[in-house]
Design an enzyme around this catalytic site. Structure first.
Site, PDB file in Angstrom:
ATOM      1  N   LYS A  35      22.005 -36.927  26.870  1.00  0.00           N
ATOM      2  CA  LYS A  35      20.672 -37.514  26.628  1.00  0.00           C
ATOM      3  C   LYS A  35      19.825 -36.593  25.763  1.00  0.00           C
ATOM      4  O   LYS A  35      19.204 -37.027  24.796  1.00  0.00           O
ATOM      5  CB  LYS A  35      19.935 -37.757  27.965  1.00  0.00           C
ATOM      6  CG  LYS A  35      20.585 -38.802  28.833  1.00  0.00           C
ATOM      7  CD  LYS A  35      19.793 -39.027  30.100  1.00  0.00           C
ATOM      8  CE  LYS A  35      19.719 -37.811  31.009  1.00  0.00           C
ATOM      9  NZ  LYS A  35      21.020 -37.332  31.495  1.00  0.00           N
ATOM     10  N   THR A  36      19.794 -35.318  26.131  1.00  0.00           N
ATOM     11  CA  THR A  36      18.978 -34.383  25.359  1.00  0.00           C
ATOM     12  C   THR A  36      19.548 -34.261  23.947  1.00  0.00           C
ATOM     13  O   THR A  36      18.814 -34.178  22.968  1.00  0.00           O
ATOM     14  CB  THR A  36      18.918 -33.018  26.078  1.00  0.00           C
ATOM     15  OG1 THR A  36      18.438 -33.246  27.406  1.00  0.00           O
ATOM     16  CG2 THR A  36      17.998 -32.051  25.375  1.00  0.00           C
ATOM     17  N   ASP A 220      11.860 -36.589  26.939  1.00  0.00           N
ATOM     18  CA  ASP A 220      13.066 -36.214  27.701  1.00  0.00           C
ATOM     19  C   ASP A 220      12.712 -36.214  29.191  1.00  0.00           C
ATOM     20  O   ASP A 220      11.534 -36.114  29.550  1.00  0.00           O
ATOM     21  CB  ASP A 220      13.522 -34.809  27.266  1.00  0.00           C
ATOM     22  CG  ASP A 220      14.972 -34.516  27.669  1.00  0.00           C
ATOM     23  OD1 ASP A 220      15.642 -35.403  28.240  1.00  0.00           O
ATOM     24  OD2 ASP A 220      15.436 -33.379  27.404  1.00  0.00           O
ATOM     25  N   GLU A 221      13.698 -36.298  30.059  1.00  0.00           N
ATOM     26  CA  GLU A 221      13.499 -36.256  31.521  1.00  0.00           C
ATOM     27  C   GLU A 221      12.437 -37.267  31.954  1.00  0.00           C
ATOM     28  O   GLU A 221      11.542 -36.966  32.751  1.00  0.00           O
ATOM     29  CB  GLU A 221      13.064 -34.841  31.971  1.00  0.00           C
ATOM     30  CG  GLU A 221      13.995 -33.722  31.531  1.00  0.00           C
ATOM     31  CD  GLU A 221      15.247 -33.572  32.389  1.00  0.00           C
ATOM     32  OE1 GLU A 221      15.445 -34.380  33.327  1.00  0.00           O
ATOM     33  OE2 GLU A 221      16.040 -32.665  32.084  1.00  0.00           O
ATOM     34  N   GLN A 251      18.285 -38.253  38.887  1.00  0.00           N
ATOM     35  CA  GLN A 251      17.820 -36.867  38.824  1.00  0.00           C
ATOM     36  C   GLN A 251      16.311 -36.756  39.015  1.00  0.00           C
ATOM     37  O   GLN A 251      15.700 -35.763  38.632  1.00  0.00           O
ATOM     38  CB  GLN A 251      18.208 -36.241  37.487  1.00  0.00           C
ATOM     39  CG  GLN A 251      19.709 -36.081  37.334  1.00  0.00           C
ATOM     40  CD  GLN A 251      20.048 -35.320  36.061  1.00  0.00           C
ATOM     41  OE1 GLN A 251      19.741 -34.149  35.922  1.00  0.00           O
ATOM     42  NE2 GLN A 251      20.669 -36.007  35.118  1.00  0.00           N
ATOM     43  N   ARG A 616      25.055 -29.060  37.158  1.00  0.00           N
ATOM     44  CA  ARG A 616      24.763 -27.980  36.207  1.00  0.00           C
ATOM     45  C   ARG A 616      26.036 -27.239  35.841  1.00  0.00           C
ATOM     46  O   ARG A 616      26.102 -26.517  34.855  1.00  0.00           O
ATOM     47  CB  ARG A 616      23.768 -26.944  36.789  1.00  0.00           C
ATOM     48  CG  ARG A 616      22.405 -27.457  37.171  1.00  0.00           C
ATOM     49  CD  ARG A 616      21.758 -28.221  36.076  1.00  0.00           C
ATOM     50  NE  ARG A 616      21.904 -29.658  36.281  1.00  0.00           N
ATOM     51  CZ  ARG A 616      21.724 -30.561  35.327  1.00  0.00           C
ATOM     52  NH1 ARG A 616      21.404 -30.209  34.113  1.00  0.00           N
ATOM     53  NH2 ARG A 616      21.876 -31.846  35.582  1.00  0.00           N
TER      54      ARG A 616
HETATM   55  P1  ATP Z   1      21.010 -33.636  31.885  1.00  0.00           P
HETATM   56  O1  ATP Z   1      21.016 -34.959  32.566  1.00  0.00           O
HETATM   57  O2  ATP Z   1      21.544 -32.569  32.746  1.00  0.00           O
HETATM   58  O3  ATP Z   1      19.718 -33.327  31.224  1.00  0.00           O
HETATM   59  P2  ATP Z   1      21.984 -34.545  29.336  1.00  0.00           P
HETATM   60  O4  ATP Z   1      22.369 -35.948  29.542  1.00  0.00           O
HETATM   61  O5  ATP Z   1      20.702 -34.265  28.693  1.00  0.00           O
HETATM   62  O6  ATP Z   1      22.113 -33.761  30.719  1.00  0.00           O
HETATM   63  P3  ATP Z   1      23.079 -32.812  27.344  1.00  0.00           P
HETATM   64  O7  ATP Z   1      22.508 -31.572  27.885  1.00  0.00           O
HETATM   65  O8  ATP Z   1      22.487 -33.415  26.146  1.00  0.00           O
HETATM   66  O9  ATP Z   1      23.166 -33.888  28.528  1.00  0.00           O
HETATM   67  O10 ATP Z   1      24.622 -32.646  27.089  1.00  0.00           O
HETATM   68  C1  ATP Z   1      25.478 -32.047  28.050  1.00  0.00           C
HETATM   69  C2  ATP Z   1      26.541 -31.194  27.361  1.00  0.00           C
HETATM   70  O11 ATP Z   1      27.464 -32.019  26.705  1.00  0.00           O
HETATM   71  C3  ATP Z   1      25.969 -30.277  26.323  1.00  0.00           C
HETATM   72  O12 ATP Z   1      26.692 -29.065  26.329  1.00  0.00           O
HETATM   73  C4  ATP Z   1      26.199 -31.047  25.040  1.00  0.00           C
HETATM   74  O13 ATP Z   1      26.265 -30.181  23.934  1.00  0.00           O
HETATM   75  C5  ATP Z   1      27.534 -31.716  25.324  1.00  0.00           C
HETATM   76  N1  ATP Z   1      27.717 -32.990  24.589  1.00  0.00           N
HETATM   77  C6  ATP Z   1      26.925 -34.075  24.608  1.00  0.00           C
HETATM   78  N2  ATP Z   1      27.429 -35.074  23.839  1.00  0.00           N
HETATM   79  C7  ATP Z   1      28.570 -34.604  23.317  1.00  0.00           C
HETATM   80  C8  ATP Z   1      29.555 -35.155  22.424  1.00  0.00           C
HETATM   81  N3  ATP Z   1      29.463 -36.370  21.926  1.00  0.00           N
HETATM   82  N4  ATP Z   1      30.606 -34.371  22.093  1.00  0.00           N
HETATM   83  C9  ATP Z   1      30.723 -33.130  22.591  1.00  0.00           C
HETATM   84  N5  ATP Z   1      29.835 -32.560  23.437  1.00  0.00           N
HETATM   85  C10 ATP Z   1      28.765 -33.288  23.784  1.00  0.00           C
HETATM   86 MG    MG Z   2      18.991 -33.218  29.362  1.00  0.00          MG
END
Ligand code: ATP
Ligand code: MG
Length: 736
Positions: A35-36, A220-221, A251, A616
């Site tokens: 997402k981020t 975000d969040e 979350q 995490r």
């Molecule tokens: P959270 O819910 O904990 O905030 P999130 O959904 O925001 O998580 P991110 O932090 O954006 O998730 O991504 C999680 C991990 O996966 C990061 O290390 C990111 O670089 C990696 N990632 C995300 N998308 C891809 C992708 N398409 N290919 C490879 N790695 C990815």
């Molecule tokens: Mg995130």
């Protein structure tokens, strides 16, 4: 820079989200699904491909650190400065708006921000001015009321009165407090948000300007956004801007602070034609970690429904460690961290130790300091620097030395006891004239009876309190002394009245201070700290403890740039990821927290917190609980957290202690007893589990042994003194 660098590292769904033309976009997806990443790449896409100026972008992140990371990531893509873009937390953005438009916001140009402590002091003054009895009307209660109302966007005039006199009093104090803030030109945290919202809402020209400017708002969040923050977003986007929010209902962990997860549902009602994108592939964790986290969160009802999967390998099983007590738990964690460095050569910053309650950090800090491993406590102060701990230490110092002026100053009117600023000024002046301590000056003032009767009585009562406490603790052990003082001074009662998570944390910390006193062993602690053994011999245990606390406050925590182990609560770890994660203190009552155990809504929020903590971990996840823990001032037999039972057994591997420990019957019956694996032979008479007695440390149980002959050592868990390694030939241990 070509656009492939923005789109290539994305999967199809992520790409859809990044490039969506929709005016309102909702990315609803589980932990670690990117997402981020989507939010960041979308901004880069807007700037690079859609030719949106960075000047038109406003992005809201959860922390300032996340804002910096996002900005530098985007600059990598677009290859130029994004200085004109606004990225930050809601508070930072609101603050910036108010600074720029202080006049329209009705503030003085140099308005000052009240932190939570300042706010409380101001409320206390208001309560006093209204001549309310503070024991009946604790300032903390008003603080809670005021902040919750502000988070809901309500001024006193918006709150319905009703017949309830307590409620009426709350509104009355809110009104008076707000007037006091206006008079002195100060703004509390909740006010920043409320006022920024009002600024735009009530000022057509400004609103039009910012709507025009920020054509693209991204958050975000989003699951943790509260009412006033959401209102701010809606207002700013209006009917012409575009908005993109990303979040995960699983979350949402700030319900207690006013966050409203329903805002995710409302979003689809409030904005027309919302484009919803779901991401279901997790890129962060191994298969086992993800399966375990999914299994836990599946126990919550009313979820928006997500099924996360990963193509990553299953990886190691999760490791569960049943510690004997909290010291053993910390010892285990630190040993595993060491082992991990040695084996992988990884960075310390890749290890996170997570706990539910701030007070738990102390034992980890102690073991890390002993092992000389740099660490950093995030989202909070180190134990001995926390306000309530400093308060308690000031009392203790004053008991040791009545003439300790800084301590006198800190506690003379804390908790409030009717000794005002004017009286204190007189005390200070006399002390200056007579060249004596504040304590002595106060005594003189009381004797001379030159002050108003009420003032003299208040001052005299304080002097008496301190002298009485000093006498009362003389024959007590160190931990009893601390306990007696935090009770007798009124500190516990004071912090107990503070509502919400913060008050609970403070009381827990104070109780942890009593535990610190219980496990305190002067000789060991002071070795190498500039104390000679003879010095310690002459000092009272309390005096040695106080010096230890003073030193502890000034070291241990790593410098900003230093590679260090990360310690933080499960709340502050949101959005982050680490290769190696320890989730500690998994016992019912601690996690889930006592307060939430019998409340279904509260329990679900705790479960989401568990989900956040577990997700995490990228490669290795350790879970631990202690079979016995000194917590909240009591010795507790730990019942493993119900969340542990929600993890399928096949995903978890129980770590065996190195040797068999004979445990109390009530405890050993709950878990399988591991088989003995010791290389060394138990020294004659010193079996594991045997009860022993030591001339200084008292009684304890043998936990472990190593070496042979003159080098044979045993590890003993002493009831009062905690866990220690002792060389048998010197220790004078007696088996009982
Ligand atoms: P959270 O819910 O904990 O905030 P999130 O959904 O925001 O998580 P991110 O932090 O954006 O998730 O991504 C999680 C991990 O996966 C990061 O290390 C990111 O670089 C990696 N990632 C995300 N998308 C891809 C992708 N398409 N290919 C490879 N790695 C990815
Ligand atoms: Mg995130």
């Amino acid at each position: 820079m070509d656009v492939t660098s923005i789109l290539d590292p994305l999967n199809d769904e992520q790409r859809t989200a990044v490039t969506a033309e929709a005016r309102a976009l909702l990315v609803l997806a589980g932990a670690g699904s990117g997402k981020t990443r989507v939010l960041t790449h979308r901004i880069a896409w807007l700037i690079q491909v859609q030719n949106v100026s960075p000047y038109s972008v406003l992005a809201v992140t959860f922390t300032n650190k996340a804002a910096d990371e996002m900005r530098s990531r985007i600059e990598e893509f677009v290859g130029s400065s994004t200085g004109a873009m606004w990225v930050g937390t809601f508070h930072a953005i609101a603050h910036r708006l108010l600074r720029q438009h202080w006049r329209e916001a009705g503030l003085p140009q140099s308005f000052h921000i009240l932190d939570s402590e300042d706010q409380l002091r101001t409320i206390r003054r208001v309560v006093k001015a209204l001549e309310l009895d503070e024991t009946r009307w604790p300032a903390k209660r008003f603080q809670w009321f005021i902040n919750t109302r502000k988070d809901e966007g309500q001024r006193p005039a918006h709150i319905a009165g009703g017949n309830d006199p307590i409620h009426a009093q709350m509104i009355h104090v809110y009104t008076a407090y707000q007037e006091a803030c206006e008079r002195s030109g100060v703004v509390d945290f909740a006010e920043l948000l409320l006022r920024a919202h009002e600024l735009l809402r009530d000022n057509e020209r400004l609103l039009a300007h910012y709507r025009d400017r920020f054509g693209h708002v991204l958050v975000d969040e989003f699951q943790d956004i509260n009412t006033i923050q959401y209102a701010f977003v809606r207002l700013l986007v209006g009917t012409s801007g575009t908005v993109c929010v990303v979040g995960d209902d699983d979350q949402s962990i700030y319900g207690w602070r006013g966050a409203r997860v329903e805002n995710i549902r409302r979003f689809t009602e409030h904005f027309p034609n919302v484009c919803t994108v779901r991401l279901d592939r997790n890129y962060r964790s191994t298969g086992n970690i993800l399966a375990a986290a999914n299994a836990v969160i599946a126990n919550n009802g009313d979820r928006m429904g997500k099924n996360l999967w990963t193509s990553d390998e299953e990886g190691d099983p999760l490791r569960l460690y049943a510690a004997y007590n909290e010291h053993d738990e910390a010892q285990f964690v630190v040993e595993r961290i060491r082992q991990w460095f040695d084996e992988t050569g990884g960075k310390r910053a890749d290890c996170a130790v997570l706990y539910r309650s701030n007070a738990q950090s102390r034992v980890f800090e102690e073991v890390l300091i002993n092992h000389k491993i740099p660490y950093r406590v995030y989202g909070g102060l180190r134990f001995f620097e926390r306000q309530e701990i400093k308060d308690a230490l000031a009392y203790l110092r004053l008991l040791e030395n009545h003439n300790d002026d800084p301590s006198f100053d800190r506690v003379v009117n804390f908790p409030t006891r009717g000794i005002g600023a004017r009286t204190l000024e007189q005390v200070r002046q006399l002390a200056r004239e007579e060249n004596c301590s504040l304590w002595q000056a106060s005594k003189m003032l009381v004797q001379q009876k030159k002050l108003a009767v009420r003032t003299i009585t208040a001052l005299e009562k304080f002097l008496l309190l301190i002298s009485d406490l000093a006498v009362a603790i003389k024959s007590l052990s160190l931990c009893e002394q601390i306990d007696h003082v935090i009770q007798g001074s009124g500190l516990i009662e004071h912090y107990n009245a503070e509502k919400g998570e913060r008050g609970v944390a403070r009381v827990e910390n104070l109780e942890e201070l009593v535990n610190a006193g219980r496990g305190f062993e002067p000789d060991l602690v002071n070795a190498g700290r500039g104390f000679e053994p003879d010095d310690v011999e002459d000092m009272s245990p309390l005096a040695v403890f106080l010096s230890h606390a003073a030193l502890e406050a000034g070291e241990g925590q790593a410098e900003e740039w230093e590679d260090c182990v990360q310690l933080m609560t499960m709340h502050s770890v949101k959005g982050l990821e680490f290769p190696l994660v320890f989730v500690c203190g998994m016992e019912d009552g601690l996690f889930p927290h006592q307060r939430s155990m019998n409340d279904p809504t509260g329990l679900e929020e705790e479960r989401r917190l568990c989900y956040v903590a577990m997700t995490r971990a990228m490669r290795h996840l350790y879970l631990s609980y202690a079979e016995r823990r000194r917590m909240f001032g009591n010795d507790n037999i730990g019942v493993p957290s119900r969340f542990l039972r929600e993890i399928p057994a096949e995903l978890v591997h129980e770590v065996r202690p190195r040797v068999q420990i004979s445990r109390p019957v009530s405890v050993s019956s709950r878990r399988s007893v591991p088989s003995a694996a010791a290389a060394d032979v138990a020294p004659p008479g010193f079996k594991l589990g045997a009860q022993v007695s030591h001339p200084r440390f008292g009684e304890g149980v043998i936990l472990n042994y190593e070496g042979a002959g003159a080098q044979a050592r045993v590890q003993v868990n002493f009831e009062r003194a905690g866990t220690k390694w002792l060389v048998i030939s010197y220790a004078n241990l007696e088996v009982i």
